[in-house]
Enzyme design. Structure first.
Site, PDB file in Angstrom:
ATOM      1  N   CYS A  91      -7.438  -5.323  -6.524  1.00 29.38           N
ATOM      2  CA  CYS A  91      -8.836  -5.154  -6.116  1.00 29.38           C
ATOM      3  C   CYS A  91      -9.250  -3.687  -6.106  1.00 29.38           C
ATOM      4  CB  CYS A  91      -9.047  -5.759  -4.729  1.00 29.38           C
ATOM      5  SG  CYS A  91      -8.685  -7.513  -4.633  1.00 29.38           S
TER       6      CYS A  91
ATOM      7  N   THR B 215     -13.268  -6.876   0.850  1.00 26.37           N
ATOM      8  CA  THR B 215     -12.550  -5.603   0.778  1.00 26.37           C
ATOM      9  C   THR B 215     -13.492  -4.468   1.166  1.00 26.37           C
ATOM     10  OG1 THR B 215     -13.100  -5.177  -1.539  1.00 26.37           O
ATOM     11  CG2 THR B 215     -11.144  -6.500  -1.115  1.00 26.37           C
ATOM     12  N   GLU B 216     -12.920  -3.369   1.608  1.00 26.99           N
ATOM     13  CA  GLU B 216     -13.747  -2.224   1.986  1.00 26.99           C
ATOM     14  C   GLU B 216     -14.564  -1.724   0.795  1.00 26.99           C
ATOM     15  OE1 GLU B 216     -12.057   1.789   3.004  1.00 26.99           O
ATOM     16  OE2 GLU B 216     -12.832   1.231   4.974  1.00 26.99           O
TER      17      GLU B 216
ATOM     18  N   ASP C 169      -7.558   2.327  -8.512  1.00 27.34           N
ATOM     19  CA  ASP C 169      -7.949   3.667  -8.941  1.00 27.34           C
ATOM     20  C   ASP C 169      -8.248   3.628 -10.435  1.00 27.34           C
ATOM     21  OD1 ASP C 169      -8.134   6.354  -9.608  1.00 27.34           O
ATOM     22  OD2 ASP C 169      -6.556   6.954  -8.210  1.00 27.34           O
TER      23      ASP C 169
ATOM     24  N   GLU D 224       0.849  -1.194   0.000  1.00 26.92           N
ATOM     25  CA  GLU D 224       0.000   0.000   0.000  1.00 26.92           C
ATOM     26  C   GLU D 224       0.881   1.240   0.000  1.00 26.92           C
ATOM     27  OE1 GLU D 224      -2.655   2.719  -0.138  1.00 26.92           O
ATOM     28  OE2 GLU D 224      -3.421   0.649  -0.111  1.00 26.92           O
ATOM     29  N   ILE D 225       0.543   2.218  -0.824  1.00 24.09           N
ATOM     30  CA  ILE D 225       1.375   3.413  -0.969  1.00 24.09           C
ATOM     31  C   ILE D 225       1.069   4.471   0.085  1.00 24.09           C
ATOM     32  CG2 ILE D 225      -0.138   4.648  -2.576  1.00 24.09           C
ATOM     33  CD1 ILE D 225       2.399   5.419  -4.151  1.00 24.09           C
TER      34      ILE D 225
END
Length: 271
Positions: free
Chosen positions: A166, A244-245, A169, A111-112
């Site tokens: 998943c 996933t959210e 963007d 994750e960035i």
């Protein structure tokens, strides 16, 4: 006059073993992958300290340098390799749902966003503490990384068995398409780190992005789309849809979810 506590202070106040609250780790939904995010990353997979992320799998190995070797310092090796990567893992819903289903497999979220990464790392530690008797969740971890730039720095050739993309963007504007996580160049990197027979999992609620990912992965000689029957028989697909959210948000909004899986083919023989 002392003001109300900041998010950072509230994050630090979470007792050890207590699950963190997302509201204290919220960050902008998108990050520019072309910006310099002041990231640290290994110069090669051999230099990666995986033991820090998976302490239960750490093995002691002396460094070649004689001075350090005399001190018996660890080089950060682990007893097995990471096999599953969730690229752009967000708050880690997929990782934490898959971890009990794949107890003998090491999974890593990449994750960035710094605050979101910290949330997943904090939750992983809390779950390990809560399941200490069964050694649960020792196989899941998260690191901050820009995979569009540094994916091959973390993984050896043919190391991974699964890559998850998943709800990435969508980058709707045409001039932003170069920032999409699926592209001709990036697909070659996925092919490099994925073993033959391994799977790239994609899911999105944006039909245009789904078509883009299918088109680009279909066009790559190292990938072949998985049949719908085989796709629906894969237990990871159901988890990906609902855990996933973003997946939960789409379900609440009664939106569509577009799924496509691609299998890594064997490399052709050299002439």
């Amino acid at each position: 006059m002392v003001g109300p506590p900041t998010k950072r202070q509230k994050r630090d106040e979470v007792p050890e073993g207590r699950l963190p609250q997302k509201k204290f780790f919220r960050q902008r939904a998108h990050a520019n992958p072309f910006s310099d995010h002041n990231l640290t990353y290994p110069e090669s997979p051999a230099a990666m300290d995986w033991a820090e992320l998976y302490p239960a799998y750490a093995v002691t190995e002396e460094k070649e340098n004689k001075d350090l070797s005399a001190q018996g310092k660890s080089v950060g090796k682990i007893s097995k390799q990471v096999e599953v990567a969730d690229i752009g893992c967000g708050f880690g819903g997929l990782l934490f749902a898959l971890a009990p289903k794949m107890p003998d497999t090491l999974l890593v979220g990449m994750e960035i966003r710094s605050a979101v990464t910290e949330y997943v790392q904090t939750k992983a530690k809390a779950l390990r503490s809560q399941h200490s008797e069964t050694q649960g969740y020792q196989n899941v971890a998260c690191l901050r990384a820009n995979t569009m730039k540094f994916l091959p720095n973390f993984f050896n050739r043919a190391q991974l068995s699964k890559i998850f993309l998943c709800f990435p963007d969508p980058h709707f504007k045409a001039r932003k398409h170069k920032a999409r996580i699926v592209s001709t160049t990036l697909n070659s990197e996925y092919a490099y780190v994925l073993r033959p027979g391994g799977i790239v999992y994609t899911i999105t609620d944006v039909e245009d992005l789904h078509n883009w990912m299918v088109e680009h992965l279909d066009a790559h000689p190292s990938f072949e789309r998985v049949s719908e029957a085989e796709q629906e028989a894969d237990e990871c697909v159901a988890v990906m849809r609902e855990e996933t959210e973003e997946g939960k948000k789409v379900t609440r909004n009664k939106g569509n979810k577009y799924v496509a899986l691609f299998k890594r083919l064997e490399d052709p023989a050299w002439p």
